[in-house]
Design a protein around this motif. Structure first.
Motif, PDB file in Angstrom:
ATOM      1  N   GLY A  62     -21.688  -5.566 -43.135  1.00 58.16           N
ATOM      2  CA  GLY A  62     -20.587  -5.974 -42.275  1.00 58.16           C
ATOM      3  C   GLY A  62     -20.714  -5.399 -40.880  1.00 58.16           C
ATOM      4  O   GLY A  62     -20.453  -6.082 -39.880  1.00 58.16           O
ATOM      5  N   LEU A  63     -21.132  -4.129 -40.778  1.00 56.67           N
ATOM      6  CA  LEU A  63     -21.332  -3.515 -39.465  1.00 56.67           C
ATOM      7  C   LEU A  63     -22.461  -4.193 -38.704  1.00 56.67           C
ATOM      8  O   LEU A  63     -22.367  -4.406 -37.491  1.00 56.67           O
ATOM      9  N   VAL A  64     -23.556  -4.517 -39.403  1.00 63.24           N
ATOM     10  CA  VAL A  64     -24.649  -5.230 -38.737  1.00 63.24           C
ATOM     11  C   VAL A  64     -24.141  -6.548 -38.158  1.00 63.24           C
ATOM     12  O   VAL A  64     -24.465  -6.921 -37.028  1.00 63.24           O
ATOM     13  N   TYR A  65     -23.310  -7.234 -38.918  1.00 64.38           N
ATOM     14  CA  TYR A  65     -22.783  -8.533 -38.495  1.00 64.38           C
ATOM     15  C   TYR A  65     -21.906  -8.398 -37.252  1.00 64.38           C
ATOM     16  O   TYR A  65     -22.090  -9.117 -36.265  1.00 64.38           O
ATOM     17  N   TYR A  73     -20.196  -2.299 -25.476  1.00 65.38           N
ATOM     18  CA  TYR A  73     -19.832  -1.211 -26.371  1.00 65.38           C
ATOM     19  C   TYR A  73     -18.412  -1.320 -26.893  1.00 65.38           C
ATOM     20  O   TYR A  73     -17.994  -0.521 -27.710  1.00 65.38           O
ATOM     21  N   HIS A  74     -17.661  -2.291 -26.427  1.00 69.45           N
ATOM     22  CA  HIS A  74     -16.225  -2.290 -26.650  1.00 69.45           C
ATOM     23  C   HIS A  74     -15.891  -2.439 -28.136  1.00 69.45           C
ATOM     24  O   HIS A  74     -16.271  -3.423 -28.766  1.00 69.45           O
ATOM     25  N   GLY A  75     -15.202  -1.454 -28.702  1.00 69.49           N
ATOM     26  CA  GLY A  75     -14.674  -1.542 -30.057  1.00 69.49           C
ATOM     27  C   GLY A  75     -15.623  -1.144 -31.158  1.00 69.49           C
ATOM     28  O   GLY A  75     -15.236  -1.155 -32.326  1.00 69.49           O
ATOM     29  N   ILE A  76     -16.861  -0.768 -30.848  1.00 70.43           N
ATOM     30  CA  ILE A  76     -17.828  -0.504 -31.907  1.00 70.43           C
ATOM     31  C   ILE A  76     -17.461   0.748 -32.690  1.00 70.43           C
ATOM     32  O   ILE A  76     -17.584   0.790 -33.924  1.00 70.43           O
ATOM     33  N   SER A  77     -16.990   1.802 -32.012  1.00 66.37           N
ATOM     34  CA  SER A  77     -16.601   3.012 -32.734  1.00 66.37           C
ATOM     35  C   SER A  77     -15.451   2.730 -33.696  1.00 66.37           C
ATOM     36  O   SER A  77     -15.379   3.306 -34.777  1.00 66.37           O
ATOM     37  N   ARG A 123     -28.870  -0.269 -37.254  1.00 65.52           N
ATOM     38  CA  ARG A 123     -29.598  -1.540 -37.311  1.00 65.52           C
ATOM     39  C   ARG A 123     -28.841  -2.656 -36.598  1.00 65.52           C
ATOM     40  O   ARG A 123     -29.449  -3.632 -36.152  1.00 65.52           O
ATOM     41  N   GLY A 124     -27.526  -2.534 -36.503  1.00 62.68           N
ATOM     42  CA  GLY A 124     -26.773  -3.536 -35.770  1.00 62.68           C
ATOM     43  C   GLY A 124     -27.162  -3.614 -34.309  1.00 62.68           C
ATOM     44  O   GLY A 124     -26.986  -4.655 -33.666  1.00 62.68           O
ATOM     45  N   PHE A 125     -27.716  -2.537 -33.743  1.00 60.31           N
ATOM     46  CA  PHE A 125     -28.175  -2.531 -32.364  1.00 60.31           C
ATOM     47  C   PHE A 125     -29.597  -3.060 -32.223  1.00 60.31           C
ATOM     48  O   PHE A 125     -30.163  -3.054 -31.140  1.00 60.31           O
ATOM     49  N   LEU A 299     -37.999  -6.392 -44.290  1.00 55.01           N
ATOM     50  CA  LEU A 299     -37.981  -7.554 -43.410  1.00 55.01           C
ATOM     51  C   LEU A 299     -36.553  -7.956 -43.061  1.00 55.01           C
ATOM     52  O   LEU A 299     -36.246  -8.287 -41.914  1.00 55.01           O
ATOM     53  N   ALA A 300     -35.670  -7.948 -44.066  1.00 50.86           N
ATOM     54  CA  ALA A 300     -34.292  -8.400 -43.847  1.00 50.86           C
ATOM     55  C   ALA A 300     -33.573  -7.499 -42.853  1.00 50.86           C
ATOM     56  O   ALA A 300     -32.812  -7.976 -42.004  1.00 50.86           O
ATOM     57  N   GLN A 301     -33.787  -6.190 -42.942  1.00 46.11           N
ATOM     58  CA  GLN A 301     -33.109  -5.270 -42.032  1.00 46.11           C
ATOM     59  C   GLN A 301     -33.500  -5.522 -40.584  1.00 46.11           C
ATOM     60  O   GLN A 301     -32.689  -5.343 -39.670  1.00 46.11           O
ATOM     61  N   ALA A 302     -34.746  -5.950 -40.353  1.00 47.97           N
ATOM     62  CA  ALA A 302     -35.189  -6.218 -38.996  1.00 47.97           C
ATOM     63  C   ALA A 302     -34.702  -7.570 -38.486  1.00 47.97           C
ATOM     64  O   ALA A 302     -34.401  -7.733 -37.308  1.00 47.97           O
ATOM     65  N   VAL A 303     -34.606  -8.553 -39.366  1.00 51.40           N
ATOM     66  CA  VAL A 303     -34.337  -9.929 -38.946  1.00 51.40           C
ATOM     67  C   VAL A 303     -32.853 -10.263 -38.982  1.00 51.40           C
ATOM     68  O   VAL A 303     -32.384 -11.132 -38.237  1.00 51.40           O
ATOM     69  N   GLN A 304     -32.061  -9.575 -39.829  1.00 50.90           N
ATOM     70  CA  GLN A 304     -30.673  -9.965 -40.031  1.00 50.90           C
ATOM     71  C   GLN A 304     -29.860 -10.059 -38.739  1.00 50.90           C
ATOM     72  O   GLN A 304     -29.151 -11.054 -38.530  1.00 50.90           O
ATOM     73  N   PRO A 305     -29.915  -9.068 -37.813  1.00 48.61           N
ATOM     74  CA  PRO A 305     -29.126  -9.219 -36.582  1.00 48.61           C
ATOM     75  C   PRO A 305     -29.514 -10.454 -35.777  1.00 48.61           C
ATOM     76  O   PRO A 305     -28.661 -11.112 -35.181  1.00 48.61           O
ATOM     77  N   ARG A 306     -30.791 -10.812 -35.753  1.00 51.51           N
ATOM     78  CA  ARG A 306     -31.237 -11.982 -34.999  1.00 51.51           C
ATOM     79  C   ARG A 306     -30.829 -13.277 -35.692  1.00 51.51           C
ATOM     80  O   ARG A 306     -30.548 -14.283 -35.038  1.00 51.51           O
ATOM     81  N   LEU A 307     -30.827 -13.278 -37.020  1.00 54.32           N
ATOM     82  CA  LEU A 307     -30.331 -14.444 -37.743  1.00 54.32           C
ATOM     83  C   LEU A 307     -28.851 -14.677 -37.448  1.00 54.32           C
ATOM     84  O   LEU A 307     -28.410 -15.814 -37.236  1.00 54.32           O
ATOM     85  N   VAL A 308     -28.073 -13.596 -37.469  1.00 53.86           N
ATOM     86  CA  VAL A 308     -26.644 -13.708 -37.174  1.00 53.86           C
ATOM     87  C   VAL A 308     -26.438 -14.295 -35.780  1.00 53.86           C
ATOM     88  O   VAL A 308     -25.622 -15.204 -35.573  1.00 53.86           O
ATOM     89  N   ARG A 309     -27.201 -13.784 -34.808  1.00 60.46           N
ATOM     90  CA  ARG A 309     -27.047 -14.265 -33.441  1.00 60.46           C
ATOM     91  C   ARG A 309     -27.466 -15.729 -33.318  1.00 60.46           C
ATOM     92  O   ARG A 309     -26.797 -16.526 -32.648  1.00 60.46           O
ATOM     93  N   ALA A 310     -28.569 -16.109 -33.966  1.00 60.45           N
ATOM     94  CA  ALA A 310     -29.041 -17.497 -33.873  1.00 60.45           C
ATOM     95  C   ALA A 310     -28.030 -18.467 -34.464  1.00 60.45           C
ATOM     96  O   ALA A 310     -27.725 -19.517 -33.874  1.00 60.45           O
ATOM     97  N   LEU A 311     -27.485 -18.130 -35.628  1.00 62.23           N
ATOM     98  CA  LEU A 311     -26.527 -19.025 -36.260  1.00 62.23           C
ATOM     99  C   LEU A 311     -25.193 -19.016 -35.533  1.00 62.23           C
ATOM    100  O   LEU A 311     -24.499 -20.034 -35.471  1.00 62.23           O
ATOM    101  N   ALA A 312     -24.803 -17.870 -34.955  1.00 59.52           N
ATOM    102  CA  ALA A 312     -23.558 -17.819 -34.181  1.00 59.52           C
ATOM    103  C   ALA A 312     -23.671 -18.643 -32.901  1.00 59.52           C
ATOM    104  O   ALA A 312     -22.683 -19.215 -32.437  1.00 59.52           O
ATOM    105  N   ASP A 313     -24.876 -18.723 -32.330  1.00 55.26           N
ATOM    106  CA  ASP A 313     -25.095 -19.506 -31.115  1.00 55.26           C
ATOM    107  C   ASP A 313     -25.343 -20.983 -31.407  1.00 55.26           C
ATOM    108  O   ASP A 313     -25.622 -21.758 -30.482  1.00 55.26           O
TER     109      ASP A 313
END
Length: 463
Positions: A62-65, A73-77, A123-125, A299-313
């Motif tokens: 959930g945090l990665v997402y 940086y707004h709201g991450i903490s 990993r979210g970063f 592999l998933a830990q490296a790709v997951q943030p980019r997958l989220v961004r691609a599908l969100a865009d």
């Protein structure tokens, strides 16, 4: 793709080291102790990892997402605190309930959960370095050294404390790594806030897309990022952070709990229905399944943030490229391992001891099942990155029901072989169902026109 390759290679190398360390650990325990004592240790560790996996509530994903979708940086903490508090409460409750069974390992459950959640936040970063160094290298190496020391002393009661002690370092080091992971997403602007306004302009200039950083400016940029990290960590809790996080994570919390149970329930069932000796045999014969699981995880830990961004865009083409590329890499990395394991199983299993050679059929079923699973790629990660967490939950429920039903029917008479048949059925369901769903909803396939391109040497050389 070069950035994806760098993160993926780092994750896989950490997974390879972790898998080898776990394999050697099993060899040490099975060689040093009789099968009943070794089986009792494996059952205790499986139960503790299962409890920790349930208590994590899948807050890490959930945090990665949410971090991958957050501008600046707004709201991450606030998101991090919203993730940590429920997980620590759940882990503490699980520790109280399981203390009569697990002893010292039950006390370590909150520590294990906190370390995992904080690592996921890094990993979210988009950085894999803390996960590889801490979870992939440091933790398994320390566990192997301490368990080997306990085996040399010949005291089976020291095995659980020796295995669990390295987890005490994980949240401390992960928290320190998290402070250094705060950085401006490339091409995005920092939130407008008076306490960081004087530092925004220069940092934005050197982090803009396509712009290099002069070497003379690196110390100043590092200092600015450090101060921005302190500002971000001290921001007040934002109202709605918990709601936003858990709206996405709540279905995944149940799915993550089921996934944690699914990964290790078979060892516990074998110990309950067939005894700790059969649990030791089953653990040894299926030890290599961690190779596929950890490679997929790396592999998933490296790709997951980019997958989220691609599908969100709204870019399914880019998501499909990531999916097909990582599937090709996963097959290339793991299929030779499964073919070799199936061919060498009669000899390799005797490394654990002469009595473990009878588990060759277990190894053959394991190898065939993992080859099919890896050919599907990280289907569940793609499905959840698209936001279909409820569908993923249903898939996992169906898979675990298949596993439990077959285990209960076959383990009393077939022992370890019955357990691997039940596990195999669950793995096939867990991979084939989301594969069909991705094809029906998005037209995504694990193999396609990006597969051959992913195997070109220049793709790897770019990293």
């Amino acid at each position: 793709m070069a950035a994806v390759t760098r993160g993926s290679v780092a994750g896989v190398m950490g997974a390879v080291f972790s898998a080898l360390a776990q394999f050697v650990l099993v060899v040490v325990v099975t060689r040093a102790f009789p099968a009943p004592e070794a089986g009792a240790f494996f059952t205790a560790t499986a139960l503790s990892l299962m409890a920790a996996g349930v208590a994590k509530l899948d807050a890490g994903n959930g945090l990665v997402y949410v971090i991958a979708r957050t501008t600046g940086y707004h709201g991450i903490s606030g998101y991090i605190r919203a993730a940590l508090v429920p997980c620590l409460v759940a882990a503490s409750a699980a520790g109280v309930l399981l203390y009569p069974r697990l002893g010292v390992l039950a006390v370590l459950l909150p520590v294990m959960v906190a370390g995992d959640v904080l690592l996921a936040a890094t990993r979210g970063f988009g950085t894999m370095r803390p996960t590889v160094l801490l979870d992939g290298l440091l933790l398994p190496a320390c566990q192997l050294c301490l368990v080997t020391w306990a085996a040399l002393t010949g005291a089976a009661e020291w095995l659980p404390p020796a295995w669990g002690a390295p987890y005490l370092l994980l949240p401390i080091l992960a928290g320190a790594a998290l402070r250094h992971s705060y950085r401006t997403p490339r091409g995005q602007e920092l939130p407008r806030s008076p306490d960081i306004a004087p530092q925004r302009s220069s940092l934005a200039r050197v982090t803009a897309r396509g712009q290099g950083v002069p070497r003379s400016h690196l110390p100043r940029v590092a200092a600015q990022r450090s101060s921005l990290a302190r500002v971000a960590l001290r921001r007040p809790y934002l109202s709605g952070a918990a709601r936003d996080l858990w709206r996405y994570t709540a279905p995944r919390s149940v799915a993550g709990a089921i996934q944690a149970v699914f990964q290790r329930l078979d060892v516990v069932i074998v110990a309950l229905l067939a005894g700790p000796a059969q649990a030791a045999v089953y653990t040894a014969a299926t030890r290599f399944k961690v190779v596929g699981q950890l490679a997929n995880q790396g592999l998933a830990q490296a790709v997951q943030p980019r997958l989220v961004r691609a599908l969100a865009d709204g870019e399914p083409e880019r998501a499909g490229e990531l999916y097909q590329t990582t599937t090709a890499w996963l097959v290339l990395l793991t299929w030779p391992v499964w073919v070799a394991y199936a061919a060498l199983a009669p000899w390799l299993l005797t490394v654990f001891g002469p009595s473990y050679g009878a588990a060759v059929p277990v190894a053959l079923v394991l190898a065939g099942t993992m080859m099919v699973a890896t050919a599907c790629g990280m289907v569940d990660v793609v499905l959840t990155a698209a936001g279909h967490t409820s569908t993923s939950l249903v898939n996992l429920v169906v898979a675990i029901c298949c596993t439990v039903a077959l285990d209960v029917a076959l383990v009393p008479s077939q022992g370890a072989f019955g357990a691997v048949v039940g596990w195999s059925a669950g793995v096939l369901v867990k991979n084939l169902l989301p594969l069909w769903q991705l094809h029906r909803r998005y037209g995504l396939h694990p193999f396609g026109r990006h597969t051959l391109a992913a195997l070109r040497p220049r793709t790897w050389a770019a990293a």
